[in-house]
Scaffold this active site. Structure first.
Site: not given
Length: 287
Positions: A100, A102, A104, A117-119, A128, A194, A198, A276
């Site tokens: 995927e 992304d 967003e 937002h990227t992933n 990521r 979220w 958050g 993380r």
């Protein structure tokens, strides 16, 4: 960007063929997947709108599956108080080990900036995330959000400015999406638990319905099919400029633009999140 080096085709591409879909038509290229009349193809197929109300959001997907491509879409995002809403625009395969890529767009209170937002997921693994503010108001006009996905790298761009690159680092043990065909998906949905601060800021349904609009889809891509094979390993690469994206990579100017975007507009980078990753950043962050 500029072209570098010979293209390396992979044996699994024997089930693909090359197609250029310029000046795409939404009737031809996409299908509404959910949301009933909340999703609408307009202007004889030249634009599409998604709407979210308290009952439901909406979404669409491409009719074709792609294995590598250069894909552009213009979006105008939900205006005003968009807190709690997410407009997702992404490539994805299916299954628990899916790949995927992304974009967003996380809504916010009126006057506050959207968060982009990227992933990247490979073999079902994501984590990521990189997040950015934009250097313009994405609700006032259409802007172009692009994904270049070829055997060398994945490049995210906004209005032609690259903001992120995920390189093929299989030689260092990092999975790379290259074997699973992906469709283009987009949806507008309620993520108030979220999406904004958050989940502290909830969706204000008095502002509904919320609407995002799409136009000027363009794809140069290898479309996954059971017949045809001009992207296959037994064909020599064409010198045609229409296929140059398969060999495209960042030059020094493109790398400088990524540094500019990340220095001035990045607000989260998983590579620097020591909470993380207390044992050190993932391999692709330091390779």
């Amino acid at each position: 960007m500029k072209i570098k080096g010979p293209i390396v085709f992979l044996s699994h591409l024997v089930a693909t063929f090359f197609v250029v879909a310029s000046a795409g038509n939404f009737y031809q290229d996409f299908e509404i997947t959910w949301g009933d009349s909340r999703a609408k193809i307009l202007e004889n197929g030249q634009s599409l709108s998604l709407t979210l109300d308290k009952a439901s959001g909406s979404g669409f997907r491409s009719k074709n599956e792609y294995l590598f491509g250069k894909i552009d879409m213009q979006l105008k995002l939900v205006a005003g108080n968009s807190a709690g809403t997410v407009t997702a625009y992404y490539l994805s395969s299916l299954g628990s080990t899916h790949d995927e890529i992304d974009f967003e767009f996380l809504g916010n209170l009126s006057g506050d900036p959207y968060i982009l937002h990227t992933n990247v997921f490979t073999q079902g693994k994501g984590n990521r995330e990189q997040q950015f503010y934009l250097w313009f108001d994405p609700t006032k006009d259409f802007h172009t959000y692009s994904l270049l996905w070829n055997p060398q790298s994945i490049i995210f761009s906004v209005d032609g400015t690259p903001i992120r690159e995920f390189k093929n680092l299989e030689s260092k043990g990092v999975d790379y999406p290259k074997n699973q065909a992906m469709r283009i998906y987009s949806s507008l949905w309620n993520a108030e638990n979220w999406a904004t601060r958050g989940g502290l800021v909830k969706t204000d349904w008095a502002q509904a319905p919320f609407t995002a609009t799409y136009r000027n889809f363009n794809a140069q891509a290898c479309v996954w099919t059971s017949s045809g094979s001009s992207c296959s390993s037994n064909k020599s690469p064409s010198s045609s400029s229409s296929q140059s994206w398969l060999r495209e990579s960042l030059d020094s100017n493109g790398i400088a633009k990524i540094h500019w975007a990340q220095k001035n507009y990045m607000i989260y980078n998983y590579c620097t999140d020591t909470k993380r990753f207390p044992q050190g950043p993932p391999v692709e962050c330091i390779a």
